[in-house]
Design an enzyme around this catalytic site. Sequence first.
Site, PDB file in Angstrom:
ATOM      1  N   GLU A 129       0.350   5.210   0.681  1.00 50.34           N
ATOM      2  CA  GLU A 129      -0.589   6.240   1.134  1.00 50.34           C
ATOM      3  C   GLU A 129      -0.130   7.631   0.704  1.00 50.34           C
ATOM      4  O   GLU A 129       0.954   7.798   0.127  1.00 50.34           O
ATOM      5  CB  GLU A 129      -0.763   6.129   2.650  1.00 50.34           C
ATOM      6  CG  GLU A 129      -1.361   4.772   3.025  1.00 50.34           C
ATOM      7  CD  GLU A 129      -1.649   4.612   4.512  1.00 50.34           C
ATOM      8  OE1 GLU A 129      -1.188   5.446   5.327  1.00 50.34           O
ATOM      9  OE2 GLU A 129      -2.337   3.637   4.857  1.00 50.34           O
TER      10      GLU A 129
ATOM     11  N   CYS B 128     -10.236  -5.119   0.354  1.00 48.70           N
ATOM     12  CA  CYS B 128     -11.337  -4.149   0.373  1.00 48.70           C
ATOM     13  C   CYS B 128     -12.202  -4.323  -0.877  1.00 48.70           C
ATOM     14  O   CYS B 128     -11.812  -4.992  -1.842  1.00 48.70           O
ATOM     15  CB  CYS B 128     -10.786  -2.724   0.456  1.00 48.70           C
ATOM     16  SG  CYS B 128     -10.117  -2.096  -1.090  1.00 48.70           S
TER      17      CYS B 128
ATOM     18  N   GLU C 229      -2.894  -4.634  -3.269  1.00 49.42           N
ATOM     19  CA  GLU C 229      -3.365  -5.476  -4.371  1.00 49.42           C
ATOM     20  C   GLU C 229      -3.388  -4.705  -5.679  1.00 49.42           C
ATOM     21  O   GLU C 229      -2.989  -5.197  -6.737  1.00 49.42           O
ATOM     22  CB  GLU C 229      -4.786  -5.985  -4.086  1.00 49.42           C
ATOM     23  CG  GLU C 229      -4.919  -6.805  -2.812  1.00 49.42           C
ATOM     24  CD  GLU C 229      -5.254  -5.961  -1.590  1.00 49.42           C
ATOM     25  OE1 GLU C 229      -4.678  -4.868  -1.429  1.00 49.42           O
ATOM     26  OE2 GLU C 229      -6.083  -6.414  -0.787  1.00 49.42           O
TER      27      GLU C 229
ATOM     28  N   CYS D 186      -4.065   0.634  -2.539  1.00 49.50           N
ATOM     29  CA  CYS D 186      -3.896  -0.618  -1.801  1.00 49.50           C
ATOM     30  C   CYS D 186      -2.798  -1.473  -2.421  1.00 49.50           C
ATOM     31  O   CYS D 186      -2.454  -1.333  -3.606  1.00 49.50           O
ATOM     32  CB  CYS D 186      -5.196  -1.412  -1.823  1.00 49.50           C
ATOM     33  SG  CYS D 186      -6.530  -0.660  -0.899  1.00 49.50           S
TER      34      CYS D 186
ATOM     35  N   CYS E 196     -10.635  -3.318  -4.207  1.00 50.48           N
ATOM     36  CA  CYS E 196      -9.640  -4.265  -4.723  1.00 50.48           C
ATOM     37  C   CYS E 196     -10.317  -5.513  -5.291  1.00 50.48           C
ATOM     38  O   CYS E 196      -9.840  -6.100  -6.267  1.00 50.48           O
ATOM     39  CB  CYS E 196      -8.645  -4.644  -3.637  1.00 50.48           C
ATOM     40  SG  CYS E 196      -7.468  -3.308  -3.316  1.00 50.48           S
TER      41      CYS E 196
ATOM     42  N   ASN F 108       0.843  -1.196   0.000  1.00 47.17           N
ATOM     43  CA  ASN F 108       0.000   0.000   0.000  1.00 47.17           C
ATOM     44  C   ASN F 108       0.881   1.250   0.000  1.00 47.17           C
ATOM     45  O   ASN F 108       1.958   1.281   0.607  1.00 47.17           O
ATOM     46  CB  ASN F 108      -1.017   0.002   1.154  1.00 47.17           C
ATOM     47  CG  ASN F 108      -0.417  -0.306   2.518  1.00 47.17           C
ATOM     48  OD1 ASN F 108       0.633  -0.928   2.631  1.00 47.17           O
ATOM     49  ND2 ASN F 108      -1.092   0.137   3.555  1.00 47.17           N
TER      50      ASN F 108
END
Length: 207
Positions: free
Chosen positions: A110, A153, A121, A119, A156, A108
């Site tokens: 940010e 999530c 993935e 993310c 994703c 991830n």
Amino acid sequence: MTVSHTSNTEHRGGGKSGKRGLDVRSGKTNSQSSLLSHRETLHTQHSNMGDQKMRHELVNGLNGNLLGITELIRKSLEATKFAYCPYSKFRVGAALLTHDGTIFTGCNVENACFNLGICAERTAISKAVSEGYRDFKAIAIASDLCEHFISPCGGCRQFMREFGANWDVYLTKPDGSFVEMTVEELLPASFGPDDLRMKKVNIRNEF
Ligand code: THU
């Protein structure tokens, strides 16, 4: 090679009908549980086999292949080390296995503008697609959560589904135990590229 199974369930081939009373997120046994409509597995494994052999097995797919799964999970765990997550402090790693055995990892990333974070993935999938890969066998996802299997999530799940509904997702814990699900199981009745090509009512100039 030493393989030690700490499984209270079975690996691949158990079929979708088996509800074996394991809480999918915590791994805790619950005989009343009706949470599971998918295969679930807890395994630990140690291997001293060479990379060459591992690559060969990965190329042939992961179905029932604990060695290949373990390697993919190991890479997803490794990828958590690169997580850039100063805001959430929640590290996630992913390792994506392509049809020819190439593995792309991701973490991830940010951003101070919070909603721009990406993310793990999606990082891995974007890396693969940007290098010409669109055919995926499996993705392993790792985090630091020790009592729960990291679960992708919703965004994703949709991102994975773009590249097919019938491939494997390994939700893991730091000890290497995992739950195996398909994209379809994670995102049932999904919307995908084919839906855009389906018959529509006639409309003119209404966009
Ligand atoms: N995160 C992922 O990377 N993958 C997921 O499937 C769940 C959440 C990241 C996004 C954010 O950087 C942090 O975890 C906390 O939500």
